[in-house]
Design a protein around this motif. Structure first.
Motif, PDB file in Angstrom:
ATOM      1  N   VAL A  49       0.815  -1.206  -0.173  1.00 17.30           N
ATOM      2  CA  VAL A  49      -0.196   0.053  -0.168  1.00 17.30           C
ATOM      3  C   VAL A  49       0.817   1.204   0.098  1.00 17.30           C
ATOM      4  N   ASN A  50       0.406   2.101  -0.817  1.00 14.21           N
ATOM      5  CA  ASN A  50       1.084   3.528  -1.108  1.00 14.21           C
ATOM      6  C   ASN A  50       0.108   4.646  -0.907  1.00 14.21           C
ATOM      7  N   VAL A  51       0.317   5.435   0.031  1.00 14.88           N
ATOM      8  CA  VAL A  51      -0.543   6.562   0.423  1.00 14.88           C
ATOM      9  C   VAL A  51       0.132   7.864   0.064  1.00 14.88           C
ATOM     10  N   SER A  52      -0.487   8.748  -0.815  1.00 15.42           N
ATOM     11  CA  SER A  52      -0.052  10.104  -0.843  1.00 15.42           C
ATOM     12  C   SER A  52      -0.938  10.990  -0.500  1.00 15.42           C
ATOM     13  N   PHE A  53      -0.278  12.195  -0.288  1.00 13.63           N
ATOM     14  CA  PHE A  53      -1.273  13.156   0.195  1.00 13.63           C
ATOM     15  C   PHE A  53      -0.656  14.446   0.272  1.00 13.63           C
ATOM     16  N   GLN A  54      -1.304  15.574   0.507  1.00 17.03           N
ATOM     17  CA  GLN A  54      -0.694  17.016   0.853  1.00 17.03           C
ATOM     18  C   GLN A  54      -0.947  17.402   2.140  1.00 17.03           C
ATOM     19  N   LEU A  55      -0.234  18.072   2.745  1.00 16.97           N
ATOM     20  CA  LEU A  55      -0.237  18.710   4.168  1.00 16.97           C
ATOM     21  C   LEU A  55       0.003  19.862   4.355  1.00 16.97           C
ATOM     22  N   LYS A  56      -0.575  20.763   5.123  1.00 16.54           N
ATOM     23  CA  LYS A  56      -0.425  21.937   5.555  1.00 16.54           C
ATOM     24  C   LYS A  56      -0.808  22.309   7.023  1.00 16.54           C
ATOM     25  N   HIS A  57       0.366  22.805   7.482  1.00 17.79           N
ATOM     26  CA  HIS A  57       0.177  23.090   9.060  1.00 17.79           C
ATOM     27  C   HIS A  57      -0.178  24.607   9.212  1.00 17.79           C
ATOM     28  N   HIS A  58      -1.305  25.222   9.852  1.00 18.93           N
ATOM     29  CA  HIS A  58      -1.356  26.605  10.032  1.00 18.93           C
ATOM     30  C   HIS A  58      -0.571  27.210  11.110  1.00 18.93           C
ATOM     31  N   GLU A  59      -0.184  26.505  12.202  1.00 14.26           N
ATOM     32  CA  GLU A  59       0.552  27.168  13.468  1.00 14.26           C
ATOM     33  C   GLU A  59       1.384  25.820  13.912  1.00 14.26           C
ATOM     34  N   PRO A  60       2.161  26.342  15.039  1.00 17.46           N
ATOM     35  CA  PRO A  60       3.023  25.340  15.323  1.00 17.46           C
ATOM     36  C   PRO A  60       2.168  24.376  16.135  1.00 17.46           C
ATOM     37  N   ILE A  61       2.426  23.078  16.245  1.00 21.52           N
ATOM     38  CA  ILE A  61       1.655  21.944  16.962  1.00 21.52           C
ATOM     39  C   ILE A  61       1.941  22.069  18.534  1.00 21.52           C
ATOM     40  N   ASP A  62       0.862  22.083  19.337  1.00 25.79           N
ATOM     41  CA  ASP A  62       1.115  22.171  20.612  1.00 25.79           C
ATOM     42  C   ASP A  62       2.139  21.063  21.227  1.00 25.79           C
ATOM     43  N   ASN A  63       3.036  21.655  21.972  1.00 34.10           N
ATOM     44  CA  ASN A  63       4.280  20.780  22.310  1.00 34.10           C
ATOM     45  C   ASN A  63       4.081  20.480  23.782  1.00 34.10           C
ATOM     46  N   SER A  64       2.918  20.437  24.576  1.00 34.55           N
ATOM     47  CA  SER A  64       2.808  20.112  25.664  1.00 34.55           C
ATOM     48  C   SER A  64       3.255  18.346  25.666  1.00 34.55           C
ATOM     49  N   GLU A  65       3.188  17.630  24.753  1.00 28.98           N
ATOM     50  CA  GLU A  65       3.428  16.377  24.649  1.00 28.98           C
ATOM     51  C   GLU A  65       3.968  16.189  23.314  1.00 28.98           C
ATOM     52  N   ALA A  66       5.455  15.242  23.249  1.00 28.43           N
ATOM     53  CA  ALA A  66       6.282  15.350  21.996  1.00 28.43           C
ATOM     54  C   ALA A  66       5.590  14.679  20.860  1.00 28.43           C
ATOM     55  N   TRP A  67       4.479  13.633  21.196  1.00 28.77           N
ATOM     56  CA  TRP A  67       4.128  13.100  20.119  1.00 28.77           C
ATOM     57  C   TRP A  67       2.844  13.832  19.559  1.00 28.77           C
ATOM     58  N   HIS A  68       2.338  14.857  20.014  1.00 26.59           N
ATOM     59  CA  HIS A  68       1.284  15.550  19.352  1.00 26.59           C
ATOM     60  C   HIS A  68       1.735  15.758  17.882  1.00 26.59           C
ATOM     61  N   GLY A  69       0.662  15.742  17.042  1.00 25.83           N
ATOM     62  CA  GLY A  69       0.975  15.978  15.534  1.00 25.83           C
ATOM     63  C   GLY A  69       0.110  15.267  14.455  1.00 25.83           C
ATOM     64  N   VAL A  70       0.612  14.820  13.549  1.00 20.71           N
ATOM     65  CA  VAL A  70      -0.112  14.012  12.407  1.00 20.71           C
ATOM     66  C   VAL A  70       0.444  12.907  12.214  1.00 20.71           C
ATOM     67  N   HIS A  71      -0.510  11.622  12.122  1.00 17.97           N
ATOM     68  CA  HIS A  71       0.219  10.427  11.935  1.00 17.97           C
ATOM     69  C   HIS A  71      -0.820   9.431  11.073  1.00 17.97           C
ATOM     70  N   ILE A  72       0.072   8.687  10.042  1.00 15.21           N
ATOM     71  CA  ILE A  72      -0.880   8.022   9.136  1.00 15.21           C
ATOM     72  C   ILE A  72      -0.898   6.486   9.671  1.00 15.21           C
ATOM     73  N   TYR A  73      -2.086   5.947   9.669  1.00 13.76           N
ATOM     74  CA  TYR A  73      -2.250   4.756  10.166  1.00 13.76           C
ATOM     75  C   TYR A  73      -2.144   3.736   8.712  1.00 13.76           C
ATOM     76  N   LEU A  74      -1.587   2.726   8.827  1.00 18.49           N
ATOM     77  CA  LEU A  74      -1.413   1.799   7.868  1.00 18.49           C
ATOM     78  C   LEU A  74      -1.963   0.312   8.217  1.00 18.49           C
ATOM     79  N   LEU A  75      -2.453  -0.620   7.474  1.00 19.73           N
ATOM     80  CA  LEU A  75      -2.815  -2.040   7.672  1.00 19.73           C
ATOM     81  C   LEU A  75      -3.490  -1.992   9.406  1.00 19.73           C
ATOM     82  N   TYR A  76      -4.299  -0.881   9.450  1.00 16.17           N
ATOM     83  CA  TYR A  76      -4.988  -1.008  10.798  1.00 16.17           C
ATOM     84  C   TYR A  76      -6.016  -2.076  10.982  1.00 16.17           C
TER      85      TYR A  76
END
Length: 226
Positions: A49-76
């Motif tokens: 499986v190959n997933v392609s996409f476009q992503l735009k951040h509008h402001e910095p990610i909240d940094n109260s946790e290092a893992w905050h952000g954007v994640h892609i699930y594969l073979l869920y």
């Protein structure tokens, strides 16, 4: 939908479907772009499986946790058993992980498969990505994150299976393995996007696949406040 037994492409233009498709900064989204989460009628993509996409951040990610952000699930397989490819995180890193049933993270354990690779997050600009999963003849599963501007992966990993130190015989969560050992994920599974405390837009989401059990189902997003 019609049964699909050969390779193909599943494509959605997200902004066209939901104008702006902009995620709020103070909520956590679990969004499955291809099918309804936990829906028995959802699309499962098999093979490579190959997933392609476009992503735009509008402001910095909240940094109260290092893992905050954007994640892609594969073979869920379920919320306990999946591959998570972190494209943008609050700590400025990319990483690839496997979640297996039984453990402290929502009844699962995250296994880090790759190194943490430094990656700067440009704001208010569309960024192109590909994420891939391939099953090798040996049964090993190869995963990678690419920028669409280069053929060299930004980060890659191999899942050969392993040991979940958090497994116990008392764990009865869905899909729990019979022991501490877990195999690579080689069966078909769902594809999705997860966003945590990040303000971003996503567009031109396409899934290139070998085999799927269904040709088309509606786009569905599930919002979870946590």
């Amino acid at each position: 939908g019609d049964t699909l037994t050969s390779n193909g492409v599943y494509s959605e233009s997200i902004i066209a479907y939901r104008p702006g498709f902009r995620f709020g900064e103070n909520v956590k989204w679990n969004l499955n772009l291809v099918n309804a989460k936990e829906d028995d009628e959802s699309i499962e993509f098999g093979g490579n499986v190959n997933v392609s996409f476009q992503l735009k951040h509008h402001e910095p990610i909240d940094n109260s946790e290092a893992w905050h952000g954007v994640h892609i699930y594969l073979l869920y397989q379920s919320q306990y058993d999946l591959y998570a490819l972190s494209v943008n995180r609050a700590d400025g890193k990319m990483v690839i992980k496997r979640k297996v049933p039984c453990g402290p993270s929502n009844q699962g354990t995250y296994i880090t498969l790759s190194e943490y690779i430094p990656y700067s997050i440009p704001l208010e600009a569309w960024n192109n990505y590909n994420v891939t999963v391939e099953t090798e003849p040996s049964g090993d599963v190869y995963l990678a994150i690419f920028s669409e501007d280069t053929s060299t992966p930004l980060v890659s990993a191999v899942d050969r299976g392993g040991i979940n130190q958090n497994w116990t015989p008392e764990c009865t969560v869905e899909g729990a393995y019979p022991g501490k050992h877990y195999p690579p994920l080689s069966s078909s599974g769902q594809v999705g996007v997860r966003g945590d405390f990040a303000n971003f837009s996503i567009d031109n989401f396409q899934v290139f696949f070998d085999v799927s059990d269904r040709a088309y189902l509606p786009l569905v997003g599930d919002m979870v406040n946590e």
